[in-house]
Scaffold this motif. Structure first.
Motif, PDB file in Angstrom:
ATOM      1  N   GLU A  33      12.235  -6.306  15.322  1.00 37.00           N
ATOM      2  CA  GLU A  33      11.598  -6.346  16.636  1.00 37.00           C
ATOM      3  C   GLU A  33      10.998  -4.991  16.995  1.00 37.00           C
ATOM      4  OE1 GLU A  33      12.643  -8.043  21.115  1.00 37.00           O
ATOM      5  OE2 GLU A  33      14.261  -7.684  19.679  1.00 37.00           O
ATOM      6  N   ASN A  34       9.789  -5.055  17.529  1.00 38.09           N
ATOM      7  CA  ASN A  34       9.009  -3.881  17.963  1.00 38.09           C
ATOM      8  C   ASN A  34       8.433  -3.057  16.815  1.00 38.09           C
ATOM      9  OD1 ASN A  34       9.427  -4.423  20.751  1.00 38.09           O
ATOM     10  ND2 ASN A  34      11.473  -3.503  20.599  1.00 38.09           N
ATOM     11  N   ARG A  35       8.703  -3.448  15.551  1.00 39.06           N
ATOM     12  CA  ARG A  35       8.077  -2.783  14.412  1.00 39.06           C
ATOM     13  C   ARG A  35       6.653  -3.312  14.240  1.00 39.06           C
ATOM     14  NH1 ARG A  35      11.912  -1.691  10.228  1.00 39.06           N
ATOM     15  NH2 ARG A  35      10.132  -1.354   8.820  1.00 39.06           N
ATOM     16  N   THR A  36       5.739  -2.471  13.802  1.00 36.74           N
ATOM     17  CA  THR A  36       4.358  -2.888  13.566  1.00 36.74           C
ATOM     18  C   THR A  36       4.289  -3.808  12.346  1.00 36.74           C
ATOM     19  OG1 THR A  36       3.512  -0.836  14.521  1.00 36.74           O
ATOM     20  CG2 THR A  36       2.005  -2.092  13.114  1.00 36.74           C
ATOM     21  N   LEU A  37       3.600  -4.934  12.509  1.00 34.94           N
ATOM     22  CA  LEU A  37       3.511  -5.894  11.408  1.00 34.94           C
ATOM     23  C   LEU A  37       2.479  -5.431  10.385  1.00 34.94           C
ATOM     24  CD1 LEU A  37       4.619  -8.623  10.405  1.00 34.94           C
ATOM     25  CD2 LEU A  37       2.626  -9.710  11.465  1.00 34.94           C
ATOM     26  N   THR A  38       2.949  -5.168   9.190  1.00 35.95           N
ATOM     27  CA  THR A  38       2.102  -4.762   8.069  1.00 35.95           C
ATOM     28  C   THR A  38       2.441  -5.631   6.865  1.00 35.95           C
ATOM     29  OG1 THR A  38       3.732  -3.159   7.276  1.00 35.95           O
ATOM     30  CG2 THR A  38       2.083  -2.363   8.874  1.00 35.95           C
ATOM     31  N   HIS A  39       1.650  -5.512   5.806  1.00 35.84           N
ATOM     32  CA  HIS A  39       1.948  -6.247   4.575  1.00 35.84           C
ATOM     33  C   HIS A  39       3.331  -5.852   4.050  1.00 35.84           C
ATOM     34  CE1 HIS A  39       1.337  -8.248   0.727  1.00 35.84           C
ATOM     35  NE2 HIS A  39       1.833  -7.158   0.149  1.00 35.84           N
ATOM     36  N   ASP A  89       0.149 -20.033  -3.156  1.00 38.63           N
ATOM     37  CA  ASP A  89      -1.242 -20.487  -3.082  1.00 38.63           C
ATOM     38  C   ASP A  89      -1.502 -21.004  -1.671  1.00 38.63           C
ATOM     39  OD1 ASP A  89      -3.790 -21.206  -3.635  1.00 38.63           O
ATOM     40  OD2 ASP A  89      -3.292 -22.980  -4.823  1.00 38.63           O
ATOM     41  N   HIS A  90      -1.713 -20.054  -0.763  1.00 37.44           N
ATOM     42  CA  HIS A  90      -1.734 -20.418   0.652  1.00 37.44           C
ATOM     43  C   HIS A  90      -2.622 -19.437   1.408  1.00 37.44           C
ATOM     44  CE1 HIS A  90      -0.025 -22.922   3.745  1.00 37.44           C
ATOM     45  NE2 HIS A  90       0.298 -21.873   4.473  1.00 37.44           N
ATOM     46  N   LYS A  91      -3.401 -19.935   2.378  1.00 38.89           N
ATOM     47  CA  LYS A  91      -4.263 -19.068   3.173  1.00 38.89           C
ATOM     48  C   LYS A  91      -4.274 -19.514   4.623  1.00 38.89           C
ATOM     49  CE  LYS A  91      -7.371 -15.836   3.960  1.00 38.89           C
ATOM     50  NZ  LYS A  91      -7.118 -15.758   5.418  1.00 38.89           N
ATOM     51  N   GLU A  92      -3.937 -18.585   5.517  1.00 36.58           N
ATOM     52  CA  GLU A  92      -3.989 -18.816   6.950  1.00 36.58           C
ATOM     53  C   GLU A  92      -4.940 -17.803   7.577  1.00 36.58           C
ATOM     54  OE1 GLU A  92      -2.601 -21.217   8.620  1.00 36.58           O
ATOM     55  OE2 GLU A  92      -1.135 -22.032   7.204  1.00 36.58           O
ATOM     56  N   ALA A  93      -5.613 -18.204   8.648  1.00 44.07           N
ATOM     57  CA  ALA A  93      -6.563 -17.322   9.318  1.00 44.07           C
ATOM     58  C   ALA A  93      -5.860 -16.063   9.829  1.00 44.07           C
ATOM     59  CB  ALA A  93      -7.218 -18.056  10.491  1.00 44.07           C
ATOM     60  N   GLY A  94      -6.461 -14.905   9.555  1.00 46.13           N
ATOM     61  CA  GLY A  94      -5.904 -13.642  10.017  1.00 46.13           C
ATOM     62  C   GLY A  94      -4.893 -13.024   9.083  1.00 46.13           C
ATOM     63  N   PHE A  95      -4.611 -13.707   7.938  1.00 45.14           N
ATOM     64  CA  PHE A  95      -3.620 -13.213   6.987  1.00 45.14           C
ATOM     65  C   PHE A  95      -4.174 -13.330   5.571  1.00 45.14           C
ATOM     66  CE2 PHE A  95      -1.277 -14.275  10.738  1.00 45.14           C
ATOM     67  CZ  PHE A  95      -0.306 -13.287  10.832  1.00 45.14           C
ATOM     68  N   GLU A  96      -3.779 -12.389   4.726  1.00 48.46           N
ATOM     69  CA  GLU A  96      -4.225 -12.414   3.335  1.00 48.46           C
ATOM     70  C   GLU A  96      -3.631 -13.622   2.612  1.00 48.46           C
ATOM     71  OE1 GLU A  96      -6.394 -10.443   1.764  1.00 48.46           O
ATOM     72  OE2 GLU A  96      -6.777  -9.374   3.648  1.00 48.46           O
ATOM     73  N   HIS A  97      -4.347 -14.098   1.599  1.00 43.58           N
ATOM     74  CA  HIS A  97      -3.877 -15.200   0.760  1.00 43.58           C
ATOM     75  C   HIS A  97      -2.556 -14.813   0.100  1.00 43.58           C
ATOM     76  CE1 HIS A  97      -3.628 -17.641  -2.930  1.00 43.58           C
ATOM     77  NE2 HIS A  97      -4.330 -18.552  -2.253  1.00 43.58           N
ATOM     78  N   GLY A  98      -1.606 -15.744   0.086  1.00 43.35           N
ATOM     79  CA  GLY A  98      -0.323 -15.483  -0.589  1.00 43.35           C
ATOM     80  C   GLY A  98       0.826 -15.380   0.388  1.00 43.35           C
ATOM     81  N   TRP A  99       1.694 -14.406   0.168  1.00 43.11           N
ATOM     82  CA  TRP A  99       2.914 -14.288   0.952  1.00 43.11           C
ATOM     83  C   TRP A  99       2.646 -14.010   2.439  1.00 43.11           C
ATOM     84  CZ3 TRP A  99       7.377 -16.172  -0.360  1.00 43.11           C
ATOM     85  CH2 TRP A  99       7.747 -16.253  -1.696  1.00 43.11           C
TER      86      TRP A  99
END
Length: 517
Positions: A33-39, A89-99
């Motif tokens: 919580e409150n940590r910046t979301l990064t890869h 093998d997955h892609k969501e808007a705003g996020f890189e393909h994969g994990w």
């Protein structure tokens, strides 16, 4: 120029159905919580979810069968090996393909329901409601009433055209349902809605519940006796969506999958019950005061265009709704529960109940109109109670799950109580059930069972006291612990996997005989 939103069928993410699983995933997220979301942070969360067995890959099932079977922990090297060899093998808007996209799939529903908020490069936020859900599930045995309250808080506020969705439909699904039922009651004396009519609710364009009630009544007039074909329902639904795109809106989604998920979500609030063997939904009269409150305060809503303001709205608890008590006294609820248990014991054959238990054992979907709509952990308590009632005619079976006005389980037994109490002239037994497998059974199930059994033994010293623990598979640590408490405290705990439980019921005439099966 951005495309204009279109009408769409109401669709929640089905990746997360079980409230306890949602809370478990949320608890892992809350550690950051409150940590910046990064890869890099997402990959830390992925590693923890794999380590804690909340997410399982094909690679694990192929190369780490023994560790999975015995509940052994992965070391960090093994976790990284699993991640590297499990590309998503997955892609969501705003996020890189994969994990990264897999992460969004896990938490998308929690974000929409106001439990958490995340965006790449922004701090992770857990709402007040999110923390309440985590705490409710972490209490011993899970506090079903508080969990239901959290989902009621979320679903009574939830808006179709919220900032996380691009849809043209403008309504709040739960208030729309409750108001439509109320109008049907005023016009016909009956508030029930047939499950085949639910696609109209899923595809309805606005919040005009009076027009929706009239639409349903006109449809019934043209098609009496609820003799509907899926083709007809599908045709009507597509017209509501103003679409001819049968690839985008498949008949199975409109007429089956979407309907089942809608019923499960609405029943999580405990405001909705099933009637007519699961073919109708209706307002649970035990919670009519809460239904009235939702209609009064959430029928008209303020539209939020900003994601963060919508999250703050959804993530705030309405304390009033949590304080409204059930409309019926506990004695009446208990009477309804036992009457329904007897009805199911008489209506279903033992083989049908065994088949349903086997479905849970093999993680197979139920085909039964009613059972399939009861969440799996609660369904296991219900089926076990029915099976015990059928097998032992002189046994009094008293389950502790919560029920609606039909006597159908709404949530499993809360902490501090055994799942099921069983009495006969010479026996006082408790039965505890769980879908949990692996070594976590010991801490989460066996130790509390021993505590419950010791309490029951003190209260009933003249009877033969023992406990049954029933799960799909029994971990060897549980067998070891059962032998220890028998030697150390003279407490009898019998561990039975579901197959062994079924076999025992078929070959005994007294519940105590299960101890020697």
């Amino acid at each position: 120029m951005p495309k204009k939103p279109k009408y769409k069928i109401l669709s929640f993410s089905t990746t997360m159905r079980n409230p306890k699983r949602i809370a478990a995933f949320l608890e892992v997220l809350a550690r950051f919580e409150n940590r910046t979301l990064t890869h890099a942070l997402i990959m830390q969360i992925v590693a923890l979810l794999i380590q804690e067995r909340l997410y399982e890959t094909e690679y694990e099932r192929k190369f780490y069968k023994e560790k999975l079977k015995n509940g052994l922990e992965f070391n960090q090297t093994e976790i990284q090996e699993i991640i590297i060899n499990s590309p998503q093998d997955h892609k969501e808007a705003g996020f890189e393909h994969g994990w990264e996209s897999r992460f969004d799939t896990w938490y998308k529903l929690s974000k929409e329901l106001g439990f958490c908020y995340y965006q790449m490069g922004k701090p992770l936020l857990i709402s007040n409601v999110g923390h309440i859900l985590i705490n409710a599930v972490q209490t011993e045995g899970e506090d079903g009433v508080r969990v239901a309250g959290v989902f009621l808080n979320a679903l009574m506020k939830y808006q179709r055209n919220n900032p996380f969705r691009r849809v043209r439909n403008e309504n709040a699904p739960l208030p729309l349902l409750l108001n439509t039922m109320r109008v049907l009651k005023e016009k016909t004396g009956d508030s029930k809605i047939h499950t085949q009519e639910i696609p109209f609710l899923l595809c309805w364009q606005d919040g005009d519940h009076k027009a929706l009630a009239d639409y349903i009544l006109d449809f019934r007039y043209a098609n009496p006796h609820f003799q509907y074909s899926d083709d007809l329902i599908y045709e009507k639904a597509l017209k509501l969506l103003e679409s001819t795109n049968t690839n985008r809106f498949k008949k199975s989604q409109v007429c089956q999958e979407g309907v089942d998920d809608y019923i499960r979500k609405m029943r999580q609030t405990q405001l909705i019950t099933l009637r007519g063997g699961g073919f109708f939904i209706d307002i649970n009269t035990f919670e009519s005061a809460k239904a009235d409150y939702v209609i009064q305060h959430y029928t008209n809503y303020l539209k939020h265009k900003d994601r963060l303001s919508y999250f703050n709205y959804m993530g705030t608890i309405d304390g009033v709704i949590l304080d409204i008590s059930t409309s019926i006294d506990p004695t009446t609820q208990e009477s309804v529960k036992l009457k329904t248990l007897q009805h199911f014991s008489n209506t279903y054959t033992p083989k049908q109940i065994f088949d349903e238990l086997e479905n849970l054992n093999g993680k197979k979907s139920s085909k039964d109109t009613l059972f399939k709509l009861i969440p799996e952990p609660t369904r296991l308590e219900f089926l076990t109670s029915i099976a015990l009632k059928q097998a032992y005619k002189n046994l009094e079976v008293l389950p502790n799950y919560s029920v609606d006005d039909e006597g159908l389980p709404t949530s499993h037994a809360s902490g501090g109580k055994p799942d099921i109490l069983c009495y006969d002239p010479s026996t006082h037994a408790i039965a505890e059930v769980s879908l949990l497998c692996g070594r976590a059974q010991l801490a989460n199930e066996l130790i509390p069972i021993a505590r419950h059994l010791a309490d029951e033994k003190t209260q009933h010293p003249s009877k033969h006291n023992f406990a049954l623990f029933i799960a799909p598979k029994i971990h060897e640590d549980c067998q070891r612990y059962a032998r220890f408490v028998k030697h150390d405290e003279n407490l009898e705990i019998c561990n039975l996997d579901i197959k062994g439980f079924i076999k025992g019921l078929q070959n005994t005439i007294h519940i105590a005989e299960l101890l020697h099966g």
